[in-house]
Design an enzyme around this catalytic site. Sequence first.
Site, PDB file in Angstrom:
ATOM      1  N   CYS A   2       0.836  -1.187   0.000  1.00 35.20           N
ATOM      2  CA  CYS A   2       0.000   0.000   0.000  1.00 35.20           C
ATOM      3  C   CYS A   2       0.874   1.240   0.000  1.00 35.20           C
ATOM      4  O   CYS A   2       1.849   1.337   0.733  1.00 35.20           O
ATOM      5  CB  CYS A   2      -0.960   0.095   1.185  1.00 35.20           C
ATOM      6  SG  CYS A   2      -2.185  -1.183   1.212  1.00 35.20           S
ATOM      7  N   ARG A  27       4.181  -0.707  -4.610  1.00 39.16           N
ATOM      8  CA  ARG A  27       3.841  -1.140  -3.257  1.00 39.16           C
ATOM      9  C   ARG A  27       2.546  -1.955  -3.215  1.00 39.16           C
ATOM     10  O   ARG A  27       2.173  -2.498  -2.173  1.00 39.16           O
ATOM     11  CB  ARG A  27       3.710   0.071  -2.342  1.00 39.16           C
ATOM     12  CG  ARG A  27       4.979   0.879  -2.239  1.00 39.16           C
ATOM     13  CD  ARG A  27       4.765   2.113  -1.405  1.00 39.16           C
ATOM     14  NE  ARG A  27       4.587   1.789  -0.009  1.00 39.16           N
ATOM     15  CZ  ARG A  27       5.569   1.693   0.877  1.00 39.16           C
ATOM     16  NH1 ARG A  27       6.804   1.922   0.504  1.00 39.16           N
ATOM     17  NH2 ARG A  27       5.330   1.388   2.123  1.00 39.16           N
ATOM     18  N   TRP A  74      -2.358  -2.989  -1.661  1.00 43.02           N
ATOM     19  CA  TRP A  74      -2.028  -4.415  -1.641  1.00 43.02           C
ATOM     20  C   TRP A  74      -2.930  -5.002  -0.566  1.00 43.02           C
ATOM     21  O   TRP A  74      -2.785  -4.700   0.620  1.00 43.02           O
ATOM     22  CB  TRP A  74      -0.556  -4.624  -1.291  1.00 43.02           C
ATOM     23  CG  TRP A  74      -0.117  -6.050  -1.403  1.00 43.02           C
ATOM     24  CD1 TRP A  74       0.197  -6.710  -2.549  1.00 43.02           C
ATOM     25  CD2 TRP A  74       0.067  -6.983  -0.343  1.00 43.02           C
ATOM     26  NE1 TRP A  74       0.566  -8.005  -2.257  1.00 43.02           N
ATOM     27  CE2 TRP A  74       0.488  -8.203  -0.915  1.00 43.02           C
ATOM     28  CE3 TRP A  74      -0.092  -6.930   1.038  1.00 43.02           C
ATOM     29  CZ2 TRP A  74       0.771  -9.345  -0.164  1.00 43.02           C
ATOM     30  CZ3 TRP A  74       0.178  -8.067   1.790  1.00 43.02           C
ATOM     31  CH2 TRP A  74       0.605  -9.255   1.186  1.00 43.02           C
ATOM     32  N   ASN A  98      -1.904   2.987   5.189  1.00 40.28           N
ATOM     33  CA  ASN A  98      -0.962   1.890   4.942  1.00 40.28           C
ATOM     34  C   ASN A  98      -0.618   1.287   6.288  1.00 40.28           C
ATOM     35  O   ASN A  98      -0.190   2.001   7.199  1.00 40.28           O
ATOM     36  CB  ASN A  98       0.312   2.427   4.264  1.00 40.28           C
ATOM     37  CG  ASN A  98       1.412   1.369   4.220  1.00 40.28           C
ATOM     38  OD1 ASN A  98       1.131   0.186   4.080  1.00 40.28           O
ATOM     39  ND2 ASN A  98       2.646   1.801   4.334  1.00 40.28           N
ATOM     40  N   GLY A  99      -0.804  -0.037   6.410  1.00 44.69           N
ATOM     41  CA  GLY A  99      -0.509  -0.701   7.685  1.00 44.69           C
ATOM     42  C   GLY A  99      -1.629  -1.661   8.031  1.00 44.69           C
ATOM     43  O   GLY A  99      -2.455  -2.004   7.174  1.00 44.69           O
ATOM     44  N   GLU A 478      18.169 -18.092  -5.058  1.00 43.08           N
ATOM     45  CA  GLU A 478      17.792 -16.765  -5.552  1.00 43.08           C
ATOM     46  C   GLU A 478      17.320 -16.845  -7.012  1.00 43.08           C
ATOM     47  O   GLU A 478      16.344 -16.202  -7.402  1.00 43.08           O
ATOM     48  CB  GLU A 478      18.968 -15.786  -5.381  1.00 43.08           C
ATOM     49  CG  GLU A 478      18.778 -14.406  -5.988  1.00 43.08           C
ATOM     50  CD  GLU A 478      17.540 -13.644  -5.509  1.00 43.08           C
ATOM     51  OE1 GLU A 478      16.878 -14.089  -4.558  1.00 43.08           O
ATOM     52  OE2 GLU A 478      17.237 -12.603  -6.119  1.00 43.08           O
ATOM     53  N   LYS A 482      13.541 -15.717  -8.353  1.00 42.05           N
ATOM     54  CA  LYS A 482      13.306 -14.739  -9.433  1.00 42.05           C
ATOM     55  C   LYS A 482      12.366 -15.332 -10.472  1.00 42.05           C
ATOM     56  O   LYS A 482      11.436 -14.675 -10.926  1.00 42.05           O
ATOM     57  CB  LYS A 482      14.611 -14.350 -10.129  1.00 42.05           C
ATOM     58  CG  LYS A 482      15.540 -13.389  -9.479  1.00 42.05           C
ATOM     59  CD  LYS A 482      15.024 -12.006  -9.275  1.00 42.05           C
ATOM     60  CE  LYS A 482      14.263 -11.887  -7.995  1.00 42.05           C
ATOM     61  NZ  LYS A 482      14.942 -11.553  -6.783  1.00 42.05           N
ATOM     62  N   GLU A 485       8.708 -15.675  -9.148  1.00 44.02           N
ATOM     63  CA  GLU A 485       7.896 -14.485  -8.880  1.00 44.02           C
ATOM     64  C   GLU A 485       7.511 -13.714 -10.128  1.00 44.02           C
ATOM     65  O   GLU A 485       6.475 -13.051 -10.124  1.00 44.02           O
ATOM     66  CB  GLU A 485       8.542 -13.572  -7.839  1.00 44.02           C
ATOM     67  CG  GLU A 485       9.850 -12.952  -8.229  1.00 44.02           C
ATOM     68  CD  GLU A 485      10.417 -12.079  -7.101  1.00 44.02           C
ATOM     69  OE1 GLU A 485      11.638 -11.994  -6.995  1.00 44.02           O
ATOM     70  OE2 GLU A 485       9.638 -11.477  -6.358  1.00 44.02           O
ATOM     71  N   HIS A 501      17.749 -37.916  -3.174  1.00 46.46           N
ATOM     72  CA  HIS A 501      17.198 -38.453  -1.929  1.00 46.46           C
ATOM     73  C   HIS A 501      15.685 -38.293  -1.877  1.00 46.46           C
ATOM     74  O   HIS A 501      15.118 -38.118  -0.790  1.00 46.46           O
ATOM     75  CB  HIS A 501      17.876 -37.796  -0.723  1.00 46.46           C
ATOM     76  CG  HIS A 501      19.320 -38.149  -0.598  1.00 46.46           C
ATOM     77  ND1 HIS A 501      19.751 -39.389  -0.190  1.00 46.46           N
ATOM     78  CD2 HIS A 501      20.440 -37.450  -0.895  1.00 46.46           C
ATOM     79  CE1 HIS A 501      21.075 -39.426  -0.204  1.00 46.46           C
ATOM     80  NE2 HIS A 501      21.527 -38.261  -0.647  1.00 46.46           N
ATOM     81  N   LYS A 597       6.088  -4.746  -3.280  1.00 47.49           N
ATOM     82  CA  LYS A 597       7.520  -4.701  -3.028  1.00 47.49           C
ATOM     83  C   LYS A 597       7.875  -4.628  -1.549  1.00 47.49           C
ATOM     84  O   LYS A 597       8.630  -5.422  -1.044  1.00 47.49           O
ATOM     85  CB  LYS A 597       8.146  -3.519  -3.766  1.00 47.49           C
ATOM     86  CG  LYS A 597       9.660  -3.588  -3.682  1.00 47.49           C
ATOM     87  CD  LYS A 597      10.314  -2.817  -4.769  1.00 47.49           C
ATOM     88  CE  LYS A 597      11.806  -2.987  -4.727  1.00 47.49           C
ATOM     89  NZ  LYS A 597      12.229  -4.344  -5.101  1.00 47.49           N
TER      90      LYS A 597
HETATM   91  C1  F6R Z   1      12.093 -10.765  -4.225  1.00 42.40           C
HETATM   92  C2  F6R Z   1      11.997  -9.680  -3.281  1.00 42.40           C
HETATM   93  C3  F6R Z   1      11.636  -9.986  -1.875  1.00 42.40           C
HETATM   94  C4  F6R Z   1      12.403  -9.059  -0.910  1.00 42.40           C
HETATM   95  C5  F6R Z   1      11.889  -9.250   0.522  1.00 42.40           C
HETATM   96  C6  F6R Z   1      12.659  -8.394   1.504  1.00 42.40           C
HETATM   97  O1  F6R Z   1      12.524 -10.334  -5.466  1.00 42.40           O
HETATM   98  O2  F6R Z   1      12.194  -8.535  -3.628  1.00 42.40           O
HETATM   99  O3  F6R Z   1      11.839 -11.324  -1.557  1.00 42.40           O
HETATM  100  O4  F6R Z   1      13.749  -9.366  -0.992  1.00 42.40           O
HETATM  101  O5  F6R Z   1      10.538  -8.913   0.575  1.00 42.40           O
HETATM  102  O6  F6R Z   1      12.531  -7.048   1.202  1.00 42.40           O
HETATM  103  P1  F6R Z   1      13.543  -5.988   1.757  1.00 42.40           P
HETATM  104  O7  F6R Z   1      14.871  -6.258   1.151  1.00 42.40           O
HETATM  105  O8  F6R Z   1      12.985  -4.663   1.333  1.00 42.40           O
HETATM  106  O9  F6R Z   1      13.581  -6.155   3.250  1.00 42.40           O
END
Ligand code: F6R
Length: 602
Positions: A2, A27, A74, A98-99, A478, A482, A485, A501, A597
Amino acid sequence: MCGIIGYSGNNSALPVLTGGLAALEYRGYDSAGIACWEQEKIEVVRRKGKLSVLEKALEGCFPESRCGIGHTRWATHGEPEERNAHPHRQGRVTLVHNGIIENYREIRRQMEQKGYRFLSDTDTEAAAALIDSLYEKDPLEALRCAAEKLEGSYAFAVLFEGFPDCVFAMRKGSPLTAGVCENGALIASDLTPLLAYTNRYYLPEDGEILVLEKGSLRLYSQLLEPMEPVFRKADWTPEQAQKGGYRFYMEKEIHEQPRAFRDTVQPRIREGIPNLEEDGIPDGFFRKISKLRIAACGTAYYCGMMGKALIEKLARLPVEVEIASELRYREPIFAEDEAAVVISQSGETADTIAAMRMMRERGIPVIAVVNTPGSSIAREADYTLLTHAGPEIAVASTKAYTVQLAVMYLFAIRAALERGTISREQAEIDTAQLTDAEKAMELALNRKEEVRRFARSLLRTEHLFYIGRGMDYAMALEGALKLKEISYIHAEAYAAGELKHGTLALVTGDTPVIALITQPELEAKTLSNLKEAAARGCPVLLIAPGEVKWDEGTQLIIPGNGGLFGPLALIVLLQLIAFCAADERGYDLDKPRNLAKSVTVE
Ligand code: F6R
């Protein structure tokens, strides 16, 4: 998670608000809405879906307005429907939030008894009713009393009937930034919407109340005493928060990595070795501790796994890596002389903040590796090491990961030197190789066409495995995240030796297995594991430096010679694979479904 915005000034409010929401849309994008003061009345327009849907609905609206609030959502409480979209209005109060209001059920019940009727399923509407019930003549007093009753986290921007062209804002736990420019005053969930107007910003503390009125900004303490805001200056420029000719922010951010890496590493090298004194981390810090605990979420957590591998290997310092949301609930045992590192791009991730606070309460010094200046984590940690990726807008983290990883290398070399596990000469060699990795990253970016050809072969893929050992396993995690997502391919990372296994049972002719090899000492073993998979008839791919010989399937070459710094070029290829796979499928790369994000709720 949000985004909220508020504006009061001399300019037309609508473009300021929609422009700001566009910058905040990363967001959350389940719904969007705006409320403006128009001809002495407050009007609300809200729509389900992305901002573009709202923008269509807003055509011709609010021609006169100079003041309003906006929201991009969101969803947490209530489905992403129009009735749950912000702004919410109750009585004479219209607000965006937001919250999460944790005691909203109780408040809602109390308000229903007072005669309020609720139209949404949100926690926010309960807060709107509460504030309205406390609003007699003075909005400041209503907000102060509401703050005493509300539990949870919030950043509110509120319009009160009776106070035309004023926006009131208040926060607790959720981020909020304020700025003033020639033509108006603004508040927003983060700095990016402000950058188009000013690089001076104020970060209110919990409980403080801000009032925007026709271009002026007034600040009040929790006890409603007037205060003078102390502004900070941002190094970020408005251009950094734009696409700069790329189709997607993610694409731009992938390409910015060599620059971001250089800006993060170079200032921290003195006389050929890492020096962290300018970040406040004293010489000898790593010698005095018995253990390091790294806590983070998602991509940042996977970076922590790389940190563990590097620091344990080079400095022989035990490192434990924790998923931040788990740390608090498993009653961890802290060692004497332990220190902690939290890693975060946004600096606002609720779980990471909670883990940091818990560790600080237990007397553990916390180093924050954080990309957003002035964020909660940057402000609260004992030591703050800012990474210099610049604003990261795409939901999938790319450049922020790479600069976090660069810091893990700096920590590992510095710690190894302080603990005497490598000589000064070796530290200089390692540091030079670290800075050189920038070139391999550039070369990896030039492999885009090759990667795209490979990504096309994944067009019908539903499941995929990345395998690797040691650091390559951490990289596989990682890479798989990627891919999941943004391309929605179900990608899993497996420790290469572990596949047989049990999980090998899932491998079929339609399940590609991709092996990652950057560490020469693990080459033979990982290749054997890849052969085991190939023998089951699945498509296989090897991603490794050119020296690794493989004639049983496709190979994508990692520029450079691999080894300790090989992961820095590898990550670029893994990001490009995810980017191209999602692009080939025609998805919105910057706004993957269901995600936001900055995850500011636990
Ligand atoms: C994946 C991604 C998330 C963030 C996670 C932590 O691409 O961006 O997994 O890494 O939400 O976010 P931050 O780094 O802002 O604490």
